[in-house]
Design a protein around this motif. Structure first.
Motif, mmCIF file in Angstrom:
data_model
loop_
_atom_site.group_PDB
_atom_site.id
_atom_site.type_symbol
_atom_site.label_atom_id
_atom_site.label_comp_id
_atom_site.label_asym_id
_atom_site.label_seq_id
_atom_site.Cartn_x
_atom_site.Cartn_y
_atom_site.Cartn_z
ATOM 1 N N UNK A 192 0.832 -1.205 0.000
ATOM 2 C CA UNK A 192 0.000 0.000 0.000
ATOM 3 C C UNK A 192 0.869 1.258 0.000
ATOM 4 N N UNK A 193 1.982 1.193 0.697
ATOM 5 C CA UNK A 193 2.851 2.361 0.834
ATOM 6 C C UNK A 193 3.649 2.647 -0.428
ATOM 7 N N UNK A 194 3.972 1.598 -1.197
ATOM 8 C CA UNK A 194 4.906 1.775 -2.312
ATOM 9 C C UNK A 194 4.286 1.543 -3.689
ATOM 10 N N UNK A 195 2.988 1.283 -3.759
ATOM 11 C CA UNK A 195 2.371 0.897 -5.032
ATOM 12 C C UNK A 195 2.475 1.962 -6.121
ATOM 13 N N UNK A 196 2.626 3.218 -5.739
ATOM 14 C CA UNK A 196 2.697 4.287 -6.733
ATOM 15 C C UNK A 196 4.120 4.662 -7.111
ATOM 16 N N UNK A 197 5.091 4.011 -6.530
ATOM 17 C CA UNK A 197 6.488 4.248 -6.902
ATOM 18 C C UNK A 197 6.769 3.576 -8.243
ATOM 19 N N UNK A 198 7.374 4.300 -9.157
ATOM 20 C CA UNK A 198 7.523 3.796 -10.527
ATOM 21 C C UNK A 198 8.901 3.198 -10.824
ATOM 22 N N UNK A 199 9.817 3.223 -9.868
ATOM 23 C CA UNK A 199 11.159 2.669 -10.078
ATOM 24 C C UNK A 199 11.599 1.904 -8.839
ATOM 25 N N UNK A 200 11.975 0.626 -9.043
ATOM 26 C CA UNK A 200 12.390 -0.240 -7.948
ATOM 27 C C UNK A 200 13.718 -0.909 -8.322
ATOM 28 N N UNK A 201 14.484 -1.268 -7.292
ATOM 29 C CA UNK A 201 15.666 -2.104 -7.475
ATOM 30 C C UNK A 201 15.499 -3.384 -6.655
ATOM 31 N N UNK A 247 2.525 -5.500 -12.741
ATOM 32 C CA UNK A 247 2.141 -4.198 -12.192
ATOM 33 C C UNK A 247 2.565 -3.041 -13.089
ATOM 34 N N UNK A 248 3.354 -3.353 -14.145
ATOM 35 C CA UNK A 248 3.823 -2.343 -15.107
ATOM 36 C C UNK A 248 4.729 -1.289 -14.453
ATOM 37 N N UNK A 249 5.394 -1.671 -13.374
ATOM 38 C CA UNK A 249 6.376 -0.791 -12.716
ATOM 39 C C UNK A 249 7.753 -1.102 -13.266
ATOM 40 N N UNK A 250 8.551 -0.069 -13.510
ATOM 41 C CA UNK A 250 9.930 -0.310 -13.941
ATOM 42 C C UNK A 250 10.741 -0.829 -12.759
ATOM 43 N N UNK A 251 11.365 -1.975 -12.952
ATOM 44 C CA UNK A 251 12.167 -2.575 -11.881
ATOM 45 C C UNK A 251 13.399 -3.215 -12.495
ATOM 46 N N UNK A 252 14.501 -3.117 -11.772
ATOM 47 C CA UNK A 252 15.752 -3.743 -12.211
ATOM 48 C C UNK A 252 16.248 -4.688 -11.134
ATOM 49 N N UNK A 253 16.687 -5.870 -11.547
ATOM 50 C CA UNK A 253 17.354 -6.785 -10.645
ATOM 51 C C UNK A 253 18.811 -6.895 -11.031
ATOM 52 N N UNK A 254 19.676 -7.016 -10.053
ATOM 53 C CA UNK A 254 21.114 -7.092 -10.342
ATOM 54 C C UNK A 254 21.869 -7.615 -9.130
ATOM 55 N N UNK A 255 23.134 -8.018 -9.325
ATOM 56 C CA UNK A 255 23.959 -8.370 -8.172
ATOM 57 C C UNK A 255 24.128 -7.135 -7.283
ATOM 58 N N UNK A 256 24.076 -7.317 -5.984
ATOM 59 C CA UNK A 256 24.116 -6.176 -5.075
ATOM 60 C C UNK A 256 25.374 -5.332 -5.264
ATOM 61 N N UNK A 287 13.239 7.801 -0.845
ATOM 62 C CA UNK A 287 11.994 7.051 -0.901
ATOM 63 C C UNK A 287 11.922 5.986 -1.968
ATOM 64 N N UNK A 288 12.986 5.774 -2.736
ATOM 65 C CA UNK A 288 12.948 4.749 -3.779
ATOM 66 C C UNK A 288 12.962 3.358 -3.141
ATOM 67 N N UNK A 289 12.023 2.487 -3.507
ATOM 68 C CA UNK A 289 12.014 1.141 -2.929
ATOM 69 C C UNK A 289 13.173 0.289 -3.463
ATOM 70 N N UNK A 290 13.913 -0.311 -2.550
ATOM 71 C CA UNK A 290 15.010 -1.207 -2.900
ATOM 72 C C UNK A 290 14.809 -2.502 -2.115
ATOM 73 N N UNK A 291 14.655 -3.607 -2.840
ATOM 74 C CA UNK A 291 14.404 -4.908 -2.215
ATOM 75 C C UNK A 291 15.707 -5.695 -2.151
ATOM 76 N N UNK A 308 -3.418 -3.781 -6.181
ATOM 77 C CA UNK A 308 -3.663 -2.439 -5.638
ATOM 78 C C UNK A 308 -3.640 -1.373 -6.736
ATOM 79 N N UNK A 309 -2.894 -1.624 -7.802
ATOM 80 C CA UNK A 309 -2.836 -0.674 -8.914
ATOM 81 C C UNK A 309 -3.944 -0.920 -9.941
ATOM 82 N N UNK A 310 -4.772 -1.934 -9.704
ATOM 83 C CA UNK A 310 -5.870 -2.210 -10.608
ATOM 84 C C UNK A 310 -5.467 -2.861 -11.913
ATOM 85 N N UNK A 311 -4.374 -3.599 -11.924
ATOM 86 C CA UNK A 311 -3.878 -4.233 -13.147
ATOM 87 C C UNK A 311 -4.532 -5.602 -13.352
ATOM 88 N N UNK A 312 -4.678 -6.026 -14.609
ATOM 89 C CA UNK A 312 -5.238 -7.356 -14.902
ATOM 90 C C UNK A 312 -4.185 -8.428 -14.645
#
Length: 376
Positions: A227-236, A258-267, A281-285, A358-362
């Protein structure tokens, strides 16, 4: 003609809002089906009937190439880590679409393993054919019985995880990891893996389905976080070692549905350019469960924290040290490091699913995507 083995119940929603949710939550059962009859926890052995006649040749392999696309490619990348770590065989993982067109060098003793959920992925199928034409032994890891890759492989292993309706693969990916783990243990036992080490891995693998059930209990907690991060458009998504492919898979799931831009990579790769992207505020997982590179991952977390990133960390149960550095933790059971990938991907599947809802995506039918890519 082949009789379909799936029951009607397996292709119905059974009370879930989406097939993807159903498939995420049935992973304890689907994984148990993949393992059933193949591991013996008492004797500490693995029996894979589909490749039993080829085990001697596999043990003599000089090089193994995994070829796949998308989520299956991430499974192949985990397979590369598993086979080199457990079986001590040189491996590489190739995008099937690139492998086919670059005139790959196939030497004597090369085994090519094609990984696909549907068994019809055209790029993977053509890569398999190219490898066979060049003299490689060709194996397949697929879910659909009687599919083209299954028919054209010299041998292979079925996933037996049941039908997967949602376009974004979840339970098939977990079963691919399980099959690759069993293959690595079976090969390792015939090469350099001790009986006691093999026994420990097999017993731990048998416990994973029930441990996944416990991770799924965090679903509501993960939804609240989304809920807190659903509108963030860039994630790592960041991980090291075995967890690097899982970071890639987590990013792909978020992108797909979710159509969010996200990149995965070695830390560690973050410091070589992408760290410039991190803003307040950028989400980093982070995949930050305890393992050989745990301290290095903690160092990477501190670097992101100092630059204002919001950190979501998948951590080992009982790890209180890391909580002070991150904004959110998702605790998962501690298992031997080669098996941690199977458990760690579950929270990332839930994260992608809840964010998309939460973003209403199919969720089950993301735009521009198909379940099986059968044209180049």
């Amino acid at each position: 003609m082949h009789e379909v083995e799936w029951s009607l119940e397996q292709i119905e929603l059974a009370g879930y809002d989406h097939f993807m949710a159903k498939e995420i939550f049935e992973q304890p059962e689907s994984l148990a089906n993949t393992l059933r009859g193949r591991i013996d926890t008492r004797e500490g052995t693995v029996v894979l009937g589909g490749i039993s006649d080829f085990m001697r040749d596999l043990c003599r392999a000089k090089r193994i190439i995994f070829t796949a696309q998308g989520t299956a490619w991430h499974a192949g990348l985990v397979g590369e880590y598993l086979f080199e770590d457990i079986a001590k065989i040189p491996c590489e993982t190739e995008y099937a679409s690139e492998f086919r067109y670059r005139n790959p060098l196939i030497e004597d003793g090369t085994v090519v393993i094609a990984v696909s959920q549907s068994g019809e992925t055209i790029d993977t199928l053509e890569a398999l054919r190219e490898a066979k034409d060049k003299g490689a032994q060709a194996l397949g890891i697929v879910n659909v019985v009687g599919s083209t890759i299954a028919r054209e492989s010299d041998a292979g292993v079925y996933l037996h995880c049941g039908p997967e309706i949602g376009v974004a693969s979840t339970k098939a990916f977990v079963s691919q990891l399980a099959v690759l783990t069993m293959m690595a243990i079976a090969l390792g036992r015939r090469r350099f893996l001790s009986k006691s080490d093999a026994h420990d891995l097999i017993r731990a693998l048998a416990d994973v389905p029930e441990q996944i059930r416990g991770v799924l209990e965090h679903s509501d907690e993960i939804r609240a976080m989304c809920e807190k991060y659903k509108d963030r458009e860039n994630w790592l998504f960041l991980g090291r070692g075995y967890e690097y492919p899982i970071a890639l898979e987590g990013a792909l799931k978020l992108k797909e549905i979710s159509y969010i831009h996200a990149e995965g990579m070695p830390a560690a790769e973050m410091k070589h350019g992408p760290i410039a992207l991190i803003t307040e505020g950028m989400p980093v997982v982070f995949l930050a469960t305890r393992g050989d590179q745990y301290e290095k991952v903690v160092s990477n977390i501190e670097e992101v924290r100092s630059r204002g990133g919001c950190i979501i960390a998948v951590v080992s149960e009982g790890d209180g040290d890391i909580e002070r550095l991150v904004d959110h933790t998702i605790a998962v059971p501690t298992v031997p490091e080669p098996l941690q990938t199977i458990i760690n991907v579950i929270p990332l599947q839930l994260l992608a699913y809840h964010t998309a809802v939460l973003r209403g995506c199919p969720v089950d039918k993301p735009r521009n995507l198909a379940k099986s890519v059968t044209v180049e």
